[in-house]
Write a protein that holds these residues in place. Structure first.
Motif, PDB file in Angstrom:
ATOM      1  N   TYR A   1       0.839  -1.183   0.035  1.00 33.43           N
ATOM      2  CA  TYR A   1       0.034   0.236   0.030  1.00 33.43           C
ATOM      3  C   TYR A   1       0.797   0.968   0.018  1.00 33.43           C
ATOM      4  O   TYR A   1       0.609   2.221  -1.003  1.00 33.43           O
ATOM      5  CB  TYR A   1      -0.884  -0.087   1.170  1.00 33.43           C
ATOM      6  N   ARG A   2       1.875   1.140   0.901  1.00 32.50           N
ATOM      7  CA  ARG A   2       2.794   2.531   0.974  1.00 32.50           C
ATOM      8  C   ARG A   2       3.356   2.659  -0.355  1.00 32.50           C
ATOM      9  O   ARG A   2       3.613   3.717  -0.852  1.00 32.50           O
ATOM     10  CB  ARG A   2       3.835   2.191   2.147  1.00 32.50           C
ATOM     11  N   ALA A   3       4.009   1.529  -1.194  1.00 25.20           N
ATOM     12  CA  ALA A   3       4.725   1.550  -2.624  1.00 25.20           C
ATOM     13  C   ALA A   3       3.672   2.254  -3.453  1.00 25.20           C
ATOM     14  O   ALA A   3       4.103   2.928  -4.337  1.00 25.20           O
ATOM     15  CB  ALA A   3       5.132   0.381  -2.802  1.00 25.20           C
ATOM     16  N   ARG A   4       2.501   1.825  -3.293  1.00 29.50           N
ATOM     17  CA  ARG A   4       1.474   2.044  -4.299  1.00 29.50           C
ATOM     18  C   ARG A   4       1.290   3.727  -4.046  1.00 29.50           C
ATOM     19  O   ARG A   4       0.917   4.455  -4.972  1.00 29.50           O
ATOM     20  CB  ARG A   4       0.172   1.602  -4.239  1.00 29.50           C
TER      21      ARG A   4
ATOM     22  N   VAL B   1       3.835   9.944  -9.929  1.00 29.04           N
ATOM     23  CA  VAL B   1       3.300  10.155 -11.074  1.00 29.04           C
ATOM     24  C   VAL B   1       2.668  11.497 -11.063  1.00 29.04           C
ATOM     25  O   VAL B   1       2.846  12.223 -12.103  1.00 29.04           O
ATOM     26  CB  VAL B   1       2.293   9.067 -11.302  1.00 29.04           C
ATOM     27  N   ALA B   2       2.142  11.921  -9.947  1.00 34.09           N
ATOM     28  CA  ALA B   2       1.487  12.963 -10.047  1.00 34.09           C
ATOM     29  C   ALA B   2       2.623  14.436 -10.153  1.00 34.09           C
ATOM     30  O   ALA B   2       2.115  15.189 -10.635  1.00 34.09           O
ATOM     31  CB  ALA B   2       0.667  13.374  -8.572  1.00 34.09           C
TER      32      ALA B   2
ATOM     33  N   ARG C   1       5.392  18.275 -13.417  1.00 24.12           N
ATOM     34  CA  ARG C   1       6.596  18.525 -13.948  1.00 24.12           C
ATOM     35  C   ARG C   1       6.383  18.836 -15.491  1.00 24.12           C
ATOM     36  O   ARG C   1       6.728  19.845 -16.203  1.00 24.12           O
ATOM     37  CB  ARG C   1       7.601  17.874 -13.707  1.00 24.12           C
ATOM     38  N   MET C   2       5.713  17.815 -16.417  1.00 25.72           N
ATOM     39  CA  MET C   2       5.776  17.776 -17.679  1.00 25.72           C
ATOM     40  C   MET C   2       4.727  18.930 -18.217  1.00 25.72           C
ATOM     41  O   MET C   2       5.004  19.311 -19.233  1.00 25.72           O
ATOM     42  CB  MET C   2       5.476  16.344 -18.012  1.00 25.72           C
TER      43      MET C   2
END
Length: 173
Positions: free
Chosen positions: A103-106, A113-114, A119-120
């Protein structure tokens, strides 16, 4: 095709429930059965409106999870802050820790990703500003781009050139 009398099909038949001695056979069985289990669980959720959460740990210790509507939603439904043991038996502390780590890794991946999207988008906005008065984005004023935007702009141009070359080669063939 018609079968001769007396022969039987080897199609669907009962499989003895025992540990597979061959490691490769065990892995193949695990993958197929896991896919079947996940399919059944998603069908149950779809047909009955049930909330489903399944976590399967492989022999190698890898976790595979399926949740409907999502794993977080189902886990939050049962994690009312009283006792997490109501969700996972106390004897399976290692499994609970692995699930929490998953769960923490997700969550960390979602944050990455956010931030990458943000940034993009910032780089895209800068390129759009540098493009003003020009017809195409690749005609942007490179002098108006900063150090952060130039590498992304160069990579985008390289991908564009490669695509044009590939399509030109297809047309020549």
């Amino acid at each position: 095709m018609v079968r001769p009398r007396g022969t039987t099909s080897t199609g669907r038949h009962r499989i003895e429930m025992s540990l597979r001695p061959d490691k490769n056979s065990r892995q193949v069985t695990f993958s197929k059965r896991r896919a079947g289990l996940f399919k059944k669980c998603s069908e149950l959720a779809l047909l009955c409106g049930a909330r489903v959460a399944v976590v399967v740990f492989s022999e190698a210790g890898n976790a595979f999870a399926l949740g409907s509507p999502s794993m977080e939603a189902v886990l939050r439904r049962f994690d009312d802050g009283n006792d997490a043991g109501a969700l996972v038996p106390a004897a399976d502390v290692d499994d609970r820790e692995a699930l929490e780590e998953l769960y923490r890794a997700r969550e960390a991946t979602a944050e990455q990703v956010a931030s990458e999207i943000k940034r993009m988008n910032t780089i895209g906005d800068t390129v759009v500003k540098a493009q003003t008065g020009r017809r195409y984005w690749w005609e942007a004023d490179v002098e108006a781009l900063g150090e952060a935007e130039l590498p992304e702009f160069a990579r985008a141009l390289d991908r564009l050139r490669a695509n044009v070359r590939r399509h030109a080669n297809k047309l020549r063939s």
